[in-house]
Design a protein around this motif. Structure first.
Motif, PDB file in Angstrom:
ATOM      1  N   GLY A 183       0.676  -1.218  -0.066  1.00  0.00           N
ATOM      2  CA  GLY A 183      -0.036  -0.014  -0.234  1.00  0.00           C
ATOM      3  C   GLY A 183       0.731   1.264  -0.216  1.00  0.00           C
ATOM      4  N   GLU A 184       2.102   1.210   0.354  1.00  0.00           N
ATOM      5  CA  GLU A 184       3.109   2.453   0.277  1.00  0.00           C
ATOM      6  C   GLU A 184       3.512   2.750  -1.090  1.00  0.00           C
ATOM      7  OE1 GLU A 184       4.563   2.225   5.078  1.00  0.00           O
ATOM      8  OE2 GLU A 184       5.808   1.676   3.264  1.00  0.00           O
ATOM      9  N   SER A 185       4.190   3.680  -0.992  1.00  0.00           N
ATOM     10  CA  SER A 185       4.779   4.206  -2.370  1.00  0.00           C
ATOM     11  C   SER A 185       6.300   4.433  -2.557  1.00  0.00           C
ATOM     12  CB  SER A 185       4.265   5.653  -2.509  1.00  0.00           C
ATOM     13  OG  SER A 185       2.880   5.554  -2.950  1.00  0.00           O
ATOM     14  N   LEU A 186       6.784   4.129  -3.703  1.00  0.00           N
ATOM     15  CA  LEU A 186       8.439   4.384  -3.829  1.00  0.00           C
ATOM     16  C   LEU A 186       8.555   5.180  -4.963  1.00  0.00           C
ATOM     17  CD1 LEU A 186      10.301   0.999  -2.966  1.00  0.00           C
ATOM     18  CD2 LEU A 186      10.748   3.247  -1.816  1.00  0.00           C
ATOM     19  N   ARG A 187       9.589   5.849  -5.006  1.00  0.00           N
ATOM     20  CA  ARG A 187      10.009   6.431  -6.516  1.00  0.00           C
ATOM     21  C   ARG A 187      11.571   6.071  -6.744  1.00  0.00           C
ATOM     22  NH1 ARG A 187      10.590  12.641  -8.342  1.00  0.00           N
ATOM     23  NH2 ARG A 187      12.551  12.716  -6.823  1.00  0.00           N
ATOM     24  N   LEU A 188      11.555   5.604  -7.859  1.00  0.00           N
ATOM     25  CA  LEU A 188      12.830   5.201  -8.550  1.00  0.00           C
ATOM     26  C   LEU A 188      13.490   6.018  -9.372  1.00  0.00           C
ATOM     27  CD1 LEU A 188      12.286   1.279  -9.149  1.00  0.00           C
ATOM     28  CD2 LEU A 188      13.026   2.532  -7.217  1.00  0.00           C
TER      29      LEU A 188
ATOM     30  N   VAL B  74      14.921   9.946 -15.547  1.00  0.00           N
ATOM     31  CA  VAL B  74      13.589   9.476 -15.530  1.00  0.00           C
ATOM     32  C   VAL B  74      13.318   8.749 -14.297  1.00  0.00           C
ATOM     33  CG1 VAL B  74      12.200   7.755 -16.777  1.00  0.00           C
ATOM     34  CG2 VAL B  74      13.800   8.977 -18.028  1.00  0.00           C
ATOM     35  N   TYR B  75      12.176   9.030 -13.712  1.00  0.00           N
ATOM     36  CA  TYR B  75      11.451   8.591 -12.549  1.00  0.00           C
ATOM     37  C   TYR B  75      10.378   7.494 -12.490  1.00  0.00           C
ATOM     38  CZ  TYR B  75      13.871  12.825 -11.135  1.00  0.00           C
ATOM     39  OH  TYR B  75      14.889  13.872 -10.969  1.00  0.00           O
ATOM     40  N   LEU B  76      10.397   6.621 -11.684  1.00  0.00           N
ATOM     41  CA  LEU B  76       9.293   5.631 -11.907  1.00  0.00           C
ATOM     42  C   LEU B  76       8.702   5.774 -10.519  1.00  0.00           C
ATOM     43  CD1 LEU B  76       7.944   3.393 -13.135  1.00  0.00           C
ATOM     44  CD2 LEU B  76       9.250   1.640 -11.888  1.00  0.00           C
ATOM     45  N   GLN B  77       7.646   6.316 -10.331  1.00  0.00           N
ATOM     46  CA  GLN B  77       6.752   6.564  -9.248  1.00  0.00           C
ATOM     47  C   GLN B  77       5.637   5.210  -9.249  1.00  0.00           C
ATOM     48  OE1 GLN B  77       6.459   9.018  -7.009  1.00  0.00           O
ATOM     49  NE2 GLN B  77       5.486   7.869  -5.809  1.00  0.00           N
ATOM     50  N   MET B  78       5.784   4.464  -7.901  1.00  0.00           N
ATOM     51  CA  MET B  78       5.188   3.482  -7.681  1.00  0.00           C
ATOM     52  C   MET B  78       4.185   3.674  -6.488  1.00  0.00           C
ATOM     53  SD  MET B  78       8.264   0.460  -8.223  1.00  0.00           S
ATOM     54  CE  MET B  78       8.947   0.802  -7.049  1.00  0.00           C
ATOM     55  N   ASN B  79       3.195   3.320  -6.697  1.00  0.00           N
ATOM     56  CA  ASN B  79       1.867   3.912  -5.625  1.00  0.00           C
ATOM     57  C   ASN B  79       1.128   2.404  -5.441  1.00  0.00           C
ATOM     58  OD1 ASN B  79       2.740   6.503  -5.581  1.00  0.00           O
ATOM     59  ND2 ASN B  79       1.315   6.818  -7.117  1.00  0.00           N
ATOM     60  N   SER B  80       0.665   2.480  -4.290  1.00  0.00           N
ATOM     61  CA  SER B  80      -0.088   1.229  -3.986  1.00  0.00           C
ATOM     62  C   SER B  80       0.497   0.004  -4.212  1.00  0.00           C
ATOM     63  CB  SER B  80      -1.543   1.306  -4.698  1.00  0.00           C
ATOM     64  OG  SER B  80      -2.386   2.282  -4.623  1.00  0.00           O
ATOM     65  N   LEU B  81       1.601   0.011  -3.584  1.00  0.00           N
ATOM     66  CA  LEU B  81       2.622  -1.354  -3.984  1.00  0.00           C
ATOM     67  C   LEU B  81       1.962  -2.422  -3.476  1.00  0.00           C
ATOM     68  CD1 LEU B  81       6.038   0.607  -3.428  1.00  0.00           C
ATOM     69  CD2 LEU B  81       5.323  -0.995  -5.621  1.00  0.00           C
ATOM     70  N   LYS B  82       2.407  -3.579  -4.167  1.00  0.00           N
ATOM     71  CA  LYS B  82       1.790  -5.009  -3.620  1.00  0.00           C
ATOM     72  C   LYS B  82       2.916  -5.864  -3.425  1.00  0.00           C
ATOM     73  CE  LYS B  82      -2.300  -4.487  -6.615  1.00  0.00           C
ATOM     74  NZ  LYS B  82      -3.037  -5.059  -7.806  1.00  0.00           N
ATOM     75  N   SER B  83       2.686  -7.017  -2.867  1.00  0.00           N
ATOM     76  CA  SER B  83       3.682  -8.111  -2.570  1.00  0.00           C
ATOM     77  C   SER B  83       4.332  -8.563  -3.973  1.00  0.00           C
ATOM     78  CB  SER B  83       3.203  -9.015  -1.892  1.00  0.00           C
ATOM     79  OG  SER B  83       2.184  -9.787  -2.440  1.00  0.00           O
ATOM     80  N   ASP B  84       3.418  -8.535  -5.086  1.00  0.00           N
ATOM     81  CA  ASP B  84       3.562  -8.979  -6.498  1.00  0.00           C
ATOM     82  C   ASP B  84       4.671  -8.283  -6.981  1.00  0.00           C
ATOM     83  OD1 ASP B  84       0.541 -10.502  -7.266  1.00  0.00           O
ATOM     84  OD2 ASP B  84       2.049 -11.238  -6.114  1.00  0.00           O
ATOM     85  N   ASP B  85       4.740  -6.959  -6.595  1.00  0.00           N
ATOM     86  CA  ASP B  85       5.730  -5.851  -7.008  1.00  0.00           C
ATOM     87  C   ASP B  85       7.199  -6.216  -6.914  1.00  0.00           C
ATOM     88  OD1 ASP B  85       3.169  -3.411  -6.585  1.00  0.00           O
ATOM     89  OD2 ASP B  85       3.736  -4.430  -8.358  1.00  0.00           O
ATOM     90  N   THR B  86       7.247  -7.079  -5.759  1.00  0.00           N
ATOM     91  CA  THR B  86       8.698  -7.369  -5.289  1.00  0.00           C
ATOM     92  C   THR B  86       9.480  -7.945  -6.529  1.00  0.00           C
ATOM     93  OG1 THR B  86       7.982  -7.867  -3.034  1.00  0.00           O
ATOM     94  CG2 THR B  86       9.950  -8.911  -3.473  1.00  0.00           C
ATOM     95  N   ALA B  87      10.540  -7.252  -6.626  1.00  0.00           N
ATOM     96  CA  ALA B  87      11.567  -7.645  -7.997  1.00  0.00           C
ATOM     97  C   ALA B  87      12.888  -6.963  -7.645  1.00  0.00           C
ATOM     98  CB  ALA B  87      10.928  -7.582  -9.094  1.00  0.00           C
ATOM     99  N   VAL B  88      13.693  -7.135  -8.512  1.00  0.00           N
ATOM    100  CA  VAL B  88      14.949  -6.418  -8.854  1.00  0.00           C
ATOM    101  C   VAL B  88      14.334  -5.264 -10.174  1.00  0.00           C
ATOM    102  CG1 VAL B  88      17.329  -6.172  -9.465  1.00  0.00           C
ATOM    103  CG2 VAL B  88      16.665  -7.965  -7.986  1.00  0.00           C
ATOM    104  N   TYR B  89      14.521  -4.042  -9.802  1.00  0.00           N
ATOM    105  CA  TYR B  89      13.935  -3.259 -11.061  1.00  0.00           C
ATOM    106  C   TYR B  89      15.276  -2.688 -11.760  1.00  0.00           C
ATOM    107  CZ  TYR B  89       9.198  -3.177  -9.302  1.00  0.00           C
ATOM    108  OH  TYR B  89       7.799  -3.537  -8.949  1.00  0.00           O
ATOM    109  N   TYR B  90      15.224  -2.749 -13.025  1.00  0.00           N
ATOM    110  CA  TYR B  90      16.297  -2.341 -13.737  1.00  0.00           C
ATOM    111  C   TYR B  90      15.913  -1.218 -14.747  1.00  0.00           C
ATOM    112  CZ  TYR B  90      18.423  -6.880 -12.772  1.00  0.00           C
ATOM    113  OH  TYR B  90      19.117  -7.953 -12.048  1.00  0.00           O
TER     114      TYR B  90
END
Length: 126
Positions: free
Chosen positions: A15-20, A79-95
């Motif tokens: 449910g939280e957010s992160l920005r890459l 470039v930014y990737l704004q990730m909202n409403s995160l889910k456990s399925d979003d767990t990964a290494v992001y490239y």
């Protein structure tokens, strides 16, 4: 020197957010497509969000539509990737990766990207 560097990963609750962030140096930024990809253990690499920085074409994975957005700061070659409403399925290494833009304006295939960052871990706990 050509360089692609990601930052911003970490551990968050569902449910939280992160920005890459992805900074691409040694390129003419307007000539690039920038792609965010992710790979979880045992799964194939997936194109999450990709944008043609010079032509605005975008690809958004169905799994993140309505939750993730992409934006760019041309002055910072970032470039930014704004990730909202995160889910456990979003767990990964992001490239983050780059490739030249083309008239076809299709940028979702990871195999067509030339330069890659080192990856940043995103872990979402439920």
């Amino acid at each position: 020197e050509v360089q692609v560097v990601e930052s911003g990963g970490g551990l968050v609750q569902a449910g939280e957010s992160l920005r890459l962030s992805c900074t691409a140096s040694g390129f003419t930024f307007d000539d690039l497509a920038i792609g965010w990809f992710r790979q979880a253990p045992g799964k194939e690499r997936e194109g999450v969000l990709c944008i043609g920085n010079g032509d605005g074409a975008t690809h958004v994975a169905n799994s993140v539509k309505g939750r993730f957005t992409i934006s760019s700061d041309n002055a910072k070659n970032t470039v930014y990737l704004q990730m909202n409403s995160l889910k456990s399925d979003d767990t990964a290494v992001y490239y983050c990766a780059t490739r030249p833009i083309t008239t076809a304006r299709r940028y979702s295939l990871w195999s067509e990207y030339d330069y890659w960052g080192q990856g940043t871990q995103v872990t979402v706990s439920s």
